[in-house]
Design a protein around this motif. Structure first.
Motif, PDB file in Angstrom:
ATOM      1  N   ALA A 289      -7.343  -0.052  11.962  1.00 42.90           N
ATOM      2  CA  ALA A 289      -7.463  -0.221  10.515  1.00 42.90           C
ATOM      3  C   ALA A 289      -6.550  -1.324   9.986  1.00 42.90           C
ATOM      4  N   HIS A 290      -5.394  -1.531  10.635  1.00 39.70           N
ATOM      5  CA  HIS A 290      -4.438  -2.529  10.139  1.00 39.70           C
ATOM      6  C   HIS A 290      -5.001  -3.946  10.172  1.00 39.70           C
ATOM      7  N   ARG A 293      -7.428  -4.336   7.317  1.00 35.90           N
ATOM      8  CA  ARG A 293      -6.771  -4.479   6.019  1.00 35.90           C
ATOM      9  C   ARG A 293      -6.241  -5.899   5.836  1.00 35.90           C
ATOM     10  N   HIS A 294      -5.786  -6.471   6.929  1.00 36.55           N
ATOM     11  CA  HIS A 294      -5.301  -7.847   6.916  1.00 36.55           C
ATOM     12  C   HIS A 294      -6.382  -8.803   6.412  1.00 36.55           C
ATOM     13  N   LYS A 297     -10.421  -5.679   4.272  1.00 36.59           N
ATOM     14  CA  LYS A 297     -11.528  -4.763   4.525  1.00 36.59           C
ATOM     15  C   LYS A 297     -10.999  -3.376   4.881  1.00 36.59           C
ATOM     16  N   THR A 298     -11.856  -2.372   4.726  1.00 36.52           N
ATOM     17  CA  THR A 298     -11.528  -1.007   5.135  1.00 36.52           C
ATOM     18  C   THR A 298     -12.669  -0.457   5.996  1.00 36.52           C
ATOM     19  N   ASN A 359      -6.191  -5.611  -2.834  1.00 32.31           N
ATOM     20  CA  ASN A 359      -4.930  -4.898  -2.682  1.00 32.31           C
ATOM     21  C   ASN A 359      -4.600  -4.058  -3.921  1.00 32.31           C
ATOM     22  N   ASN A 362      -6.798  -1.059  -3.441  1.00 33.03           N
ATOM     23  CA  ASN A 362      -6.530  -0.297  -2.209  1.00 33.03           C
ATOM     24  C   ASN A 362      -5.061  -0.428  -1.844  1.00 33.03           C
ATOM     25  N   GLU A 364      -1.390  -0.001  -0.247  1.00 38.90           N
ATOM     26  CA  GLU A 364      -0.958   0.333   1.120  1.00 38.90           C
ATOM     27  C   GLU A 364      -0.672   1.823   1.218  1.00 38.90           C
ATOM     28  N   GLU A 367      -4.886   5.643   2.169  1.00 37.44           N
ATOM     29  CA  GLU A 367      -5.651   6.612   2.954  1.00 37.44           C
ATOM     30  C   GLU A 367      -4.814   7.820   3.342  1.00 37.44           C
TER      31      GLU A 367
END
Length: 411
Positions: A289-290, A293-294, A297-298, A359, A362, A364, A367
């Motif tokens: 997932a990281h 996110r970079h 996207k999720t 960002n 969403n 940090e 989730e």
């Protein structure tokens, strides 16, 4: 008769040197090929005295060699050490770029995967014992074969009339090298044959070359057992980074297997000749997932396709265009030409707006719950960020907490 102290010391030193030689053999340009070819398994540690990790490993490695010899006196296995400072040519020959590096040779061939596990006497001896075990599963009937066959894996089915033939020997040798990539099954038949069962298509692909030609059969089996598209996991990502090729990563939902096949088919069609320039990989989009996110996207956006060049990350612009002939190939060509980096800068303002919006929507840790009061949180967007997202996967290269990493200027 009394021996002088000097003679006593010399004899003791001689016995000690012989004992060390029995524990681990020191390899050089002069003797390494003979040692590798004369033994079924040769486990080699490339070390440098200036490296603290090498200094810790060497006595453990030597003790493992001693214990293995005691426990398995008749085994055709050698623990070898290379003094990499004294023999830099061996480093170059076997592409050593960190210390200590542990490689294994089986039946005279270098196994692709290095040893990266626990550095203990027990783990090292268990690894060598595993390498000595046969990789071929014998079957006496078709019913027995079908009962044991796992069709989700890459399978090689061989039948031979004579187990002393050159073809049989060639297959046995390759099965030891590729046993982690393929399952090998061997049975008796009037006519010699080797078949590959493709788990993706369920096709049977028959070897039609000369079974006595080792290089030919080696290339065929390697192509079948090591696919063009592989799975990247947290367990194998370190060794994949060391191949030095940019990652073409298909972040996917593992519950949608049909998407995997679409990507694999496109890669085979478009990038069959690019195996030496890019690593095509499947990645679990939820576990990784990281990196997603970079890219802004999720998991809700899966599938996502991106390149990680180990400097920057670039996202395939339109997933609906993935199957359009030429689109994926052009994406790779644009990486190598520098066009992706150039285009990023040309559209940077809009990308920064989109990333800031993402960002904001969403945060940090969203989730897994919001951060507690007073808890530090990295900024959502780096101020003044004017380059493509930096590589995430370069952080998963071999750690300087386990290795002394050589820089290119040192090689």
């Amino acid at each position: 008769f009394r021996m002088s102290p000097v003679i006593v010391v010399s004899l003791l030193l001689s016995l000690w040197v012989s004992n060390v030689d029995a524990e681990a053999k020191y390899l050089s340009m002069d003797n390494h090929e003979q040692i590798i070819n004369d033994n079924q398994v040769v486990f080699v540690a490339f070390c440098a005295d200036w490296c603290p990790f090498s200094r810790r490993l060497k006595p453990i490695f030597e003790e493992a060699g001693k214990k293995f010899k005691e426990d398995h006196p008749g085994a055709s296995a050698v623990f070898g050490i290379v003094d990499s400072q004294a023999h830099p040519a061996l480093n170059d020959k076997y592409f050593v770029n960190k210390y200590p590096t542990m490689k294994v040779f089986v039946n005279g061939e270098l196994v692709t995967k290095e040893y990266r596990s626990t550095r203990s006497v027990e783990a090292l001896t268990a690894f060598v014992q595993q390498q000595l075990q046969t990789a071929m599963h014998e079957f006496s009937s078709e019913d027995q074969l079908n009962a044991n066959l796992d069709k989700s894996k890459r399978n090689i089915i061989a039948r031979f009339a004579d187990s002393t033939s050159i073809g049989y020997s060639n297959l046995k040798k390759m099965s030891s090298i590729l046993k982690e990539e393929c399952q090998f099954y061997i049975g008796k038949a009037a006519t010699d044959s080797i078949v590959f069962l493709d788990p993706d298509t369920n096709d049977e692909q028959k070897f039609t070359g000369d079974l006595s030609n080792y290089e030919f059969i080696k290339q065929w089996l390697t192509d079948k057992c090591i696919p063009l598209v592989r799975e990247v996991t947290f367990e194998n990502v370190e060794e994949l980074t060391e191949e030095g090729l940019p990652f073409l990563i298909y972040f996917r939902d593992i519950d949608r297997k049909e998407d995997d096949k679409i990507f694999v088919d496109v890669v085979v069609r478009e990038l069959g000749d690019q195996k030496a320039s890019v690593n095509a990989l499947l990645a679990d989009g939820k576990k990784f997932a990281h990196p997603l996110r970079h890219l802004g996207k999720t998991a809700k956006d899966l599938p996502v396709l991106a390149i990680d060049s180990f400097q920057h990350m670039f996202m395939f612009p339109d997933m609906s265009q993935l199957t359009v002939p030429g689109k994926l190939r052009q994406f790779i060509m644009d990486l190598h030409s520098g066009k992706l980096h150039k285009e990023f800068h040309e559209t940077m303002d809009q990308k920064m707006i989109d990333l800031a919006k993402f960002n904001a929507e969403n945060p940090e840790g969203h989730e897994h719950g919001a951060a507690k009061d007073g808890e530090a949180r990295p900024p959502a967007v780096k101020p003044g960020h004017t380059s493509p997202p930096p590589s995430v996967f370069k952080e998963l290269k071999p750690s300087n907490k386990r290795y002394s990493i050589l820089q290119k200027t040192e090689l």
